[in-house]
Design an enzyme around this catalytic site. Sequence first.
Site, mmCIF file in Angstrom:
data_model
loop_
_atom_site.group_PDB
_atom_site.id
_atom_site.type_symbol
_atom_site.label_atom_id
_atom_site.label_comp_id
_atom_site.label_asym_id
_atom_site.label_seq_id
_atom_site.Cartn_x
_atom_site.Cartn_y
_atom_site.Cartn_z
ATOM 1 N N ARG A 218 -3.539 2.070 9.624
ATOM 2 C CA ARG A 218 -2.942 1.881 8.689
ATOM 3 C C ARG A 218 -1.402 1.999 8.675
ATOM 4 O O ARG A 218 -0.515 1.515 8.071
ATOM 5 C CB ARG A 218 -3.279 2.755 7.308
ATOM 6 C CG ARG A 218 -2.818 4.157 7.479
ATOM 7 C CD ARG A 218 -3.073 5.231 6.510
ATOM 8 N NE ARG A 218 -2.798 6.651 7.167
ATOM 9 C CZ ARG A 218 -3.898 7.104 8.006
ATOM 10 N NH1 ARG A 218 -5.339 6.695 7.802
ATOM 11 N NH2 ARG A 218 -3.647 8.569 8.282
ATOM 12 N N ASN A 219 -0.994 2.610 9.853
ATOM 13 C CA ASN A 219 0.250 2.571 10.308
ATOM 14 C C ASN A 219 0.848 1.642 11.638
ATOM 15 O O ASN A 219 1.761 1.837 12.358
ATOM 16 C CB ASN A 219 0.668 3.971 10.673
ATOM 17 C CG ASN A 219 0.805 4.819 9.489
ATOM 18 O OD1 ASN A 219 1.308 4.410 8.427
ATOM 19 N ND2 ASN A 219 0.654 6.033 9.807
ATOM 20 N N ASP B 81 6.277 3.635 10.940
ATOM 21 C CA ASP B 81 6.271 4.773 10.298
ATOM 22 C C ASP B 81 6.262 6.027 11.070
ATOM 23 O O ASP B 81 5.361 6.903 10.850
ATOM 24 C CB ASP B 81 5.100 4.771 9.225
ATOM 25 C CG ASP B 81 5.583 4.360 7.909
ATOM 26 O OD1 ASP B 81 6.742 4.323 7.874
ATOM 27 O OD2 ASP B 81 4.711 3.809 7.106
ATOM 28 N N ASP C 89 0.989 10.649 12.894
ATOM 29 C CA ASP C 89 0.123 9.962 11.797
ATOM 30 C C ASP C 89 -0.195 8.372 12.516
ATOM 31 O O ASP C 89 -0.242 7.741 11.804
ATOM 32 C CB ASP C 89 0.951 9.667 10.633
ATOM 33 C CG ASP C 89 -0.035 9.379 9.530
ATOM 34 O OD1 ASP C 89 -1.123 9.574 9.719
ATOM 35 O OD2 ASP C 89 0.689 9.104 8.317
HETATM 36 O O1 ACK Z 1 -0.356 -3.545 4.580
HETATM 37 P P1 ACK Z 1 1.218 -3.765 4.225
HETATM 38 O O2 ACK Z 1 1.322 -5.430 3.920
HETATM 39 O O3 ACK Z 1 2.009 -3.361 5.230
HETATM 40 O O4 ACK Z 1 1.708 -2.985 2.957
HETATM 41 C C1 ACK Z 1 2.244 -2.075 3.553
HETATM 42 C C2 ACK Z 1 3.546 -1.605 2.817
HETATM 43 O O5 ACK Z 1 4.667 -2.066 3.172
HETATM 44 C C3 ACK Z 1 3.975 -0.048 2.702
HETATM 45 O O6 ACK Z 1 4.168 0.666 3.733
HETATM 46 C C4 ACK Z 1 4.425 -2.880 4.530
HETATM 47 N N1 ACK Z 1 5.176 -2.562 5.552
HETATM 48 C C5 ACK Z 1 5.670 -1.686 5.677
HETATM 49 N N2 ACK Z 1 6.641 -1.825 6.864
HETATM 50 C C6 ACK Z 1 6.598 -3.219 7.000
HETATM 51 C C7 ACK Z 1 7.583 -4.024 7.759
HETATM 52 N N3 ACK Z 1 8.244 -3.452 8.837
HETATM 53 N N4 ACK Z 1 7.280 -5.321 7.774
HETATM 54 C C8 ACK Z 1 6.132 -5.953 7.127
HETATM 55 N N5 ACK Z 1 5.380 -4.980 6.095
HETATM 56 C C9 ACK Z 1 5.775 -3.859 6.097
HETATM 57 C C10 ACK Z 1 2.790 -2.362 4.851
#
Ligand code: ACK
Length: 303
Positions: free
Chosen positions: A168-169, A182, A164
């Site tokens: 976005r990831n 992810d 994926d």
């Molecule tokens: O775009 P974002 O702020 O970055 O919103 C999504 C949300 O969580 C759902 O996945 C944020 N996210 C995911 N993993 C992390 C991480 N390790 N550190 C900071 N934000 C994260 C992601």
Amino acid sequence: FGLKAKYQSLKPRAKGEWEVPHECVKFNKKLGEGQFGLVWKGEILARKGSRTVAIKMLHEGASAKDRKALIDELEFMKTMSPHPNIVGLVGCCTRSEQVLIIVEYVPGGNLKDYLLNTRCKGKDIYANLAPFSATLTSKDLLTFGYQIARGMSHLEQIKCVHRDLAARNILIGDDKTCKIADFGLARDIYCENYYRKTSGGRLPLRWMAYESIFNGITTSQSDAWSFGVLLWEIVTLGGNPYPDMNRDQIIDGLQRGYRMPKPHHCSDEIYTVMWECWQQNPDKRPTFAELTATFLRLISLQQ
Ligand code: ACK
């Protein structure tokens, strides 16, 4: 980029050193939520001070299968040696009912939103390409490609298929560092006949390789296809791939050999990389090790 030194200072941790007592985990703010679970911003409290982290967990009432998928992801992350371009494991809580995966907190949000936010205001969305960023240079965009290829090269070496890979990831850290996120929970969501399974809207069709769509095959070479689409997202500052095409048109188009055209302001060199990533024959696509070298060369030509 000073990354080499950082990389060398990171060492894998011994087994059993990951468990964090549940009472030392503080939840501060919900960051996001998906079908499987949710991500919180929080802190690990220790005698020496606290560390800001992101905490992944399942929804209440999650099935035993989802719990197993989360534990598998965790076990896999424990075996990985740390890499500056991959979101790193900090700890876990597995002894209580609620399993927590605690990873480093990456402050800049996901790359897709980050790119969209750098667009100059008031420009047409499709015309709004790399030179129209308020804050990013072409070199920044090449550096993003380099870092993601480098992180993916690490996954390729340990035979981990992401499945994926998309803007976005990717998370953006300090100093515009790209970190691949992810690569675990994502992997179990695909089942047979998945490209017809449109109701959940979960399948990343626009990022999927030819053989993933038509034969359900996912490999590091299919990740390379997705990387080509991710490059397209970077060059268009967060554009939606195959704009103006619906899912059926994409499937038909790919079968007829259609590929996205070169975006305006995209250099011939970068479009050649995308094109190579979208070869129908997976073996003709570049490996991530080759892609890393290509980006290094393209960056050096900028100076
Ligand atoms: O775009 P974002 O702020 O970055 O919103 C999504 C949300 O969580 C759902 O996945 C944020 N996210 C995911 N993993 C992390 C991480 N390790 N550190 C900071 N934000 C994260 C992601």
